[in-house]
Design a protein around this motif. Structure first.
Motif, mmCIF file in Angstrom:
data_model
loop_
_atom_site.group_PDB
_atom_site.id
_atom_site.type_symbol
_atom_site.label_atom_id
_atom_site.label_comp_id
_atom_site.label_asym_id
_atom_site.label_seq_id
_atom_site.Cartn_x
_atom_site.Cartn_y
_atom_site.Cartn_z
ATOM 1 N N LEU A 23 0.835 -1.199 0.000
ATOM 2 C CA LEU A 23 0.000 0.000 0.000
ATOM 3 C C LEU A 23 0.869 1.247 0.000
ATOM 4 C CD1 LEU A 23 -2.459 -1.116 2.798
ATOM 5 C CD2 LEU A 23 -2.962 -1.055 0.374
ATOM 6 N N VAL A 24 0.256 2.361 -0.377
ATOM 7 C CA VAL A 24 0.912 3.656 -0.256
ATOM 8 C C VAL A 24 0.047 4.495 0.694
ATOM 9 C CG1 VAL A 24 -0.209 4.623 -2.309
ATOM 10 C CG2 VAL A 24 1.895 5.610 -1.490
ATOM 11 N N ARG A 25 0.701 5.266 1.536
ATOM 12 C CA ARG A 25 -0.004 6.082 2.527
ATOM 13 C C ARG A 25 -0.177 7.498 2.008
ATOM 14 N NH1 ARG A 25 1.779 8.794 7.783
ATOM 15 N NH2 ARG A 25 -0.093 8.786 9.056
ATOM 16 N N ILE A 26 -1.392 8.005 2.175
ATOM 17 C CA ILE A 26 -1.719 9.400 1.885
ATOM 18 C C ILE A 26 -2.015 10.039 3.235
ATOM 19 C CG2 ILE A 26 -3.185 10.941 0.557
ATOM 20 C CD1 ILE A 26 -1.742 8.822 -1.154
ATOM 21 N N VAL A 27 -1.463 11.221 3.480
ATOM 22 C CA VAL A 27 -1.596 11.828 4.805
ATOM 23 C C VAL A 27 -2.109 13.261 4.692
ATOM 24 C CG1 VAL A 27 0.799 12.622 4.890
ATOM 25 C CG2 VAL A 27 -0.391 12.195 7.003
ATOM 26 N N ARG A 28 -2.987 13.627 5.653
ATOM 27 C CA ARG A 28 -3.370 15.030 5.815
ATOM 28 C C ARG A 28 -2.575 15.551 6.995
ATOM 29 N NH1 ARG A 28 -9.084 15.874 7.668
ATOM 30 N NH2 ARG A 28 -8.096 15.622 9.676
ATOM 31 N N ASN A 43 3.651 13.018 10.110
ATOM 32 C CA ASN A 43 2.623 13.329 11.096
ATOM 33 C C ASN A 43 1.322 13.639 10.389
ATOM 34 O OD1 ASN A 43 4.343 13.067 13.260
ATOM 35 N ND2 ASN A 43 4.874 15.240 13.297
ATOM 36 N N GLY A 44 0.231 13.227 11.005
ATOM 37 C CA GLY A 44 -1.081 13.538 10.461
ATOM 38 C C GLY A 44 -1.939 12.300 10.313
ATOM 39 N N ARG A 45 -3.143 12.524 9.810
ATOM 40 C CA ARG A 45 -4.097 11.437 9.608
ATOM 41 C C ARG A 45 -3.781 10.742 8.294
ATOM 42 N NH1 ARG A 45 -8.485 9.518 7.582
ATOM 43 N NH2 ARG A 45 -10.350 8.918 8.723
ATOM 44 N N GLY A 46 -3.636 9.436 8.331
ATOM 45 C CA GLY A 46 -3.257 8.691 7.138
ATOM 46 C C GLY A 46 -4.364 7.807 6.620
ATOM 47 N N ALA A 47 -4.302 7.523 5.330
ATOM 48 C CA ALA A 47 -5.197 6.581 4.673
ATOM 49 C C ALA A 47 -4.362 5.827 3.644
ATOM 50 C CB ALA A 47 -6.351 7.308 4.009
ATOM 51 N N TYR A 48 -4.735 4.593 3.378
ATOM 52 C CA TYR A 48 -3.933 3.747 2.504
ATOM 53 C C TYR A 48 -4.676 3.399 1.226
ATOM 54 C CZ TYR A 48 -0.867 3.067 6.493
ATOM 55 O OH TYR A 48 -0.003 3.277 7.539
ATOM 56 N N ILE A 49 -3.899 3.218 0.144
ATOM 57 C CA ILE A 49 -4.438 2.821 -1.148
ATOM 58 C C ILE A 49 -3.469 1.820 -1.777
ATOM 59 C CG2 ILE A 49 -3.386 4.799 -2.285
ATOM 60 C CD1 ILE A 49 -5.714 4.846 -4.230
ATOM 61 N N SER A 50 -4.013 0.853 -2.497
ATOM 62 C CA SER A 50 -3.205 -0.197 -3.127
ATOM 63 C C SER A 50 -2.293 0.362 -4.201
ATOM 64 C CB SER A 50 -4.110 -1.254 -3.764
ATOM 65 O OG SER A 50 -4.830 -1.941 -2.791
ATOM 66 N N LEU A 51 -1.202 -0.356 -4.449
ATOM 67 C CA LEU A 51 -0.273 0.010 -5.517
ATOM 68 C C LEU A 51 -0.796 -0.537 -6.842
ATOM 69 C CD1 LEU A 51 3.196 -0.567 -3.847
ATOM 70 C CD2 LEU A 51 2.191 1.588 -4.553
ATOM 71 N N SER A 52 -1.958 -0.041 -7.253
ATOM 72 C CA SER A 52 -2.599 -0.459 -8.493
ATOM 73 C C SER A 52 -3.123 0.781 -9.208
ATOM 74 C CB SER A 52 -3.743 -1.425 -8.186
ATOM 75 O OG SER A 52 -4.580 -1.576 -9.303
ATOM 76 N N VAL A 53 -2.772 0.911 -10.473
ATOM 77 C CA VAL A 53 -3.207 2.077 -11.240
ATOM 78 C C VAL A 53 -4.732 2.108 -11.337
ATOM 79 C CG1 VAL A 53 -3.092 3.205 -13.489
ATOM 80 C CG2 VAL A 53 -1.054 2.167 -12.520
#
Length: 99
Positions: A23-28, A43-53
């Motif tokens: 996964l890759v992490r996206i953070v606010r 630092n911050g709130r994170g969310a994850y998304i798969s390594l898939s286009v």
């Protein structure tokens, strides 16, 4: 010897539980900026998304991160995310599991 536990995280687009390395992490950030977090330590709130286009394009279509982080993001962020995921997927294919 006891087998090592694999950390799992939920992909916010598909809802599937996936090993964290895939996964890759996206953070606010605390300042309110939304950005990619390749180190998984910002630092911050994170969310994850798969390594898939395909999953990244689905996130752009559904505006998933707008909803998750309760903010309005421009298409440039989603385009950057798609490019990053594409690069990481190609890199994984070339080099295997090494990051």
């Amino acid at each position: 010897m006891k087998p090592r536990k694999i950390p799992m995280r939920k992909d916010i687009v598909t809802g599937e539980m996936v090993p964290k390395k895939e996964l890759v992490r996206i953070v606010r950030t605390p300042e309110g900026n939304v950005e990619l977090d390749p180190t998984n330590r910002a630092n911050g709130r994170g969310a994850y998304i798969s390594l898939s286009v395909e999953v990244a394009e689905m996130a752009k279509k559904k505006r998933t991160f707008d909803r998750v982080f309760e903010t309005k993001l421009d298409d440039n962020f989603y385009d950057e995310l798609i490019a990053y995921v594409d690069h990481q997927a190609a890199r994984k294919e070339l080099f295997g599991d090494a990051k």
